[in-house]
Design a protein around this motif. Structure first.
Motif, PDB file in Angstrom:
ATOM      1  N   ASN A   1      25.935  14.458  28.224  1.00  0.00           N
ATOM      2  CA  ASN A   1      24.941  15.158  27.394  1.00  0.00           C
ATOM      3  C   ASN A   1      23.870  15.865  28.227  1.00  0.00           C
ATOM      4  O   ASN A   1      23.118  16.674  27.713  1.00  0.00           O
ATOM      5  CB  ASN A   1      24.284  14.183  26.416  1.00  0.00           C
ATOM      6  CG  ASN A   1      25.305  13.653  25.417  1.00  0.00           C
ATOM      7  OD1 ASN A   1      26.027  14.422  24.789  1.00  0.00           O
ATOM      8  ND2 ASN A   1      25.402  12.342  25.317  1.00  0.00           N
ATOM      9  N   THR A   2      23.805  15.531  29.517  1.00  0.00           N
ATOM     10  CA  THR A   2      22.826  16.186  30.389  1.00  0.00           C
ATOM     11  C   THR A   2      23.450  17.338  31.172  1.00  0.00           C
ATOM     12  O   THR A   2      22.749  18.033  31.907  1.00  0.00           O
ATOM     13  CB  THR A   2      22.231  15.178  31.403  1.00  0.00           C
ATOM     14  OG1 THR A   2      23.280  14.756  32.279  1.00  0.00           O
ATOM     15  CG2 THR A   2      21.634  13.970  30.704  1.00  0.00           C
ATOM     16  N   LEU A   3      24.761  17.525  31.030  1.00  0.00           N
ATOM     17  CA  LEU A   3      25.429  18.576  31.815  1.00  0.00           C
ATOM     18  C   LEU A   3      25.160  19.956  31.215  1.00  0.00           C
ATOM     19  O   LEU A   3      25.263  20.142  30.002  1.00  0.00           O
ATOM     20  CB  LEU A   3      26.947  18.337  31.861  1.00  0.00           C
ATOM     21  CG  LEU A   3      27.408  17.052  32.552  1.00  0.00           C
ATOM     22  CD1 LEU A   3      28.933  16.961  32.506  1.00  0.00           C
ATOM     23  CD2 LEU A   3      26.914  16.987  33.989  1.00  0.00           C
ATOM     24  N   LYS A   4      24.812  20.894  32.086  1.00  0.00           N
ATOM     25  CA  LYS A   4      24.645  22.285  31.653  1.00  0.00           C
ATOM     26  C   LYS A   4      25.967  23.013  31.838  1.00  0.00           C
ATOM     27  O   LYS A   4      26.671  22.771  32.821  1.00  0.00           O
ATOM     28  CB  LYS A   4      23.584  22.980  32.511  1.00  0.00           C
ATOM     29  CG  LYS A   4      22.185  22.442  32.301  1.00  0.00           C
ATOM     30  CD  LYS A   4      21.200  23.214  33.171  1.00  0.00           C
ATOM     31  CE  LYS A   4      19.825  22.591  33.127  1.00  0.00           C
ATOM     32  NZ  LYS A   4      18.972  23.130  34.199  1.00  0.00           N
ATOM     33  N   ALA A   5      26.286  23.894  30.914  1.00  0.00           N
ATOM     34  CA  ALA A   5      27.518  24.676  31.070  1.00  0.00           C
ATOM     35  C   ALA A   5      27.403  26.018  30.361  1.00  0.00           C
ATOM     36  O   ALA A   5      27.107  26.068  29.162  1.00  0.00           O
ATOM     37  CB  ALA A   5      28.716  23.899  30.525  1.00  0.00           C
ATOM     38  N   ASP A   6      27.609  27.070  31.105  1.00  0.00           N
ATOM     39  CA  ASP A   6      27.784  28.397  30.516  1.00  0.00           C
ATOM     40  C   ASP A   6      29.279  28.665  30.306  1.00  0.00           C
ATOM     41  O   ASP A   6      29.652  29.415  29.422  1.00  0.00           O
ATOM     42  CB  ASP A   6      27.190  29.465  31.446  1.00  0.00           C
ATOM     43  CG  ASP A   6      25.697  29.262  31.640  1.00  0.00           C
ATOM     44  OD1 ASP A   6      24.952  29.473  30.658  1.00  0.00           O
ATOM     45  OD2 ASP A   6      25.279  28.859  32.745  1.00  0.00           O
ATOM     46  N   TYR A   7      30.082  28.042  31.162  1.00  0.00           N
ATOM     47  CA  TYR A   7      31.542  28.198  31.091  1.00  0.00           C
ATOM     48  C   TYR A   7      32.200  26.842  31.352  1.00  0.00           C
ATOM     49  O   TYR A   7      31.692  26.034  32.141  1.00  0.00           O
ATOM     50  CB  TYR A   7      32.049  29.184  32.152  1.00  0.00           C
ATOM     51  CG  TYR A   7      31.501  30.583  31.984  1.00  0.00           C
ATOM     52  CD1 TYR A   7      32.148  31.516  31.166  1.00  0.00           C
ATOM     53  CD2 TYR A   7      30.323  30.966  32.629  1.00  0.00           C
ATOM     54  CE1 TYR A   7      31.637  32.788  30.998  1.00  0.00           C
ATOM     55  CE2 TYR A   7      29.797  32.239  32.456  1.00  0.00           C
ATOM     56  CZ  TYR A   7      30.459  33.151  31.651  1.00  0.00           C
ATOM     57  OH  TYR A   7      29.948  34.400  31.477  1.00  0.00           O
TER      58      TYR A   7
END
Ligand code: NI
Ligand code: MN
Length: 225
Positions: free
Chosen positions: A38-44
């Motif tokens: 839930n803390t991971l950032k992802a644009d792709y």
């Protein structure tokens, strides 16, 4: 370019201010229990193939982040049908994203979803961004096709499976690094299950004896290229 190992074949890549997650299998990996998806950032979200140990956390991360899923056309249409954003590719094709260029390349493996849906043919990715070039092999056997990659791209890092049984072992990964003309290797797809446990010191020494650098990161550890 910053690369973080999230265990098994799961990676985070930060490039040109964008966040990429590759093959997220984190909540199903007890060794990665310190990583909170839930803390991971992802644009792709880049997916090499549809096996459960590569796609387990795709839907949760895509829901949290609204990330665009990039993979072969069968995998992206599977997720597009579920309402997720997707960019379809196929083998040999490349696309310039806002973080760099991605090419979907051959892998020798299989690719059905855990529910039996067809996941197309498996692949790997060549990513060019911030003047650094990396190859993420995905799950694959050693393949002569790897020789094609340095004909177009001078690699700074090759990320190769080394756990044996489902993929290449260390000896084949050493030959792969010759084919790829890249002596800096990040090993992945090892130790997660009993079938793919490796001896770390011995694996690193085997690469070292051939003049090559095998890196094995702790889960959550990053390298900067
Ligand atoms: Ni697989
Ligand atoms: Mn796998």
């Amino acid at each position: 370019m910053k690369i973080t190992f999230y265990g098994h074949a799961s990676l985070g890549i930060e490039v040109e201010g964008k966040h990429i997650i590759v093959d997220p299998f984190i909540t199903g990996n007890p060794q990665a229990s310190a990583i909170d998806i839930n803390t991971l950032k992802a644009d792709y979200i880049l997916l090499t193939h549809a096996h459960g140990d590569h796609v387990l956390d795709v839907e949760a991360i895509a829901k949290n982040t609204d990330a665009v899923i990039v993979s072969n056309a069968e995998i992206t249409s599977y997720y597009a049908t579920l309402g997720f954003k997707a960019h379809p590719m196929n083998h040999g094709g490349s696309w310039k994203f806002d973080f760099g260029k991605v090419k979907y390349v051959n892998a020798i493996h299989s690719s059905s979803f855990p529910n039996g849906s067809y996941g197309g043919n498996p692949g790997g990715f060549v990513i060019e961004g911030e003047h650094k070039n990396i190859y993420i092999a995905g799950d694959t056997a050693l393949s002569m096709d790897m020789k094609l990659i340095p004909m177009r791209t001078k690699l700074d890092l090759a990320i190769l499976p080394i756990g044996n049984n489902f993929t290449m072992d260390v000896e084949d990964a050493i030959i792969a690094s010759d084919f790829l003309e890249c002596d800096k290797i990040l090993g992945y797809h090892f130790d997660t299950f009993g079938y793919i446990e490796i001896n770390h010191e011995e694996s690193i020494r085997k690469f070292f004896d051939k003049g090559k650098d095998l890196m094995l990161l702790e889960i959550g550890e990053s390298i900067e290229l």
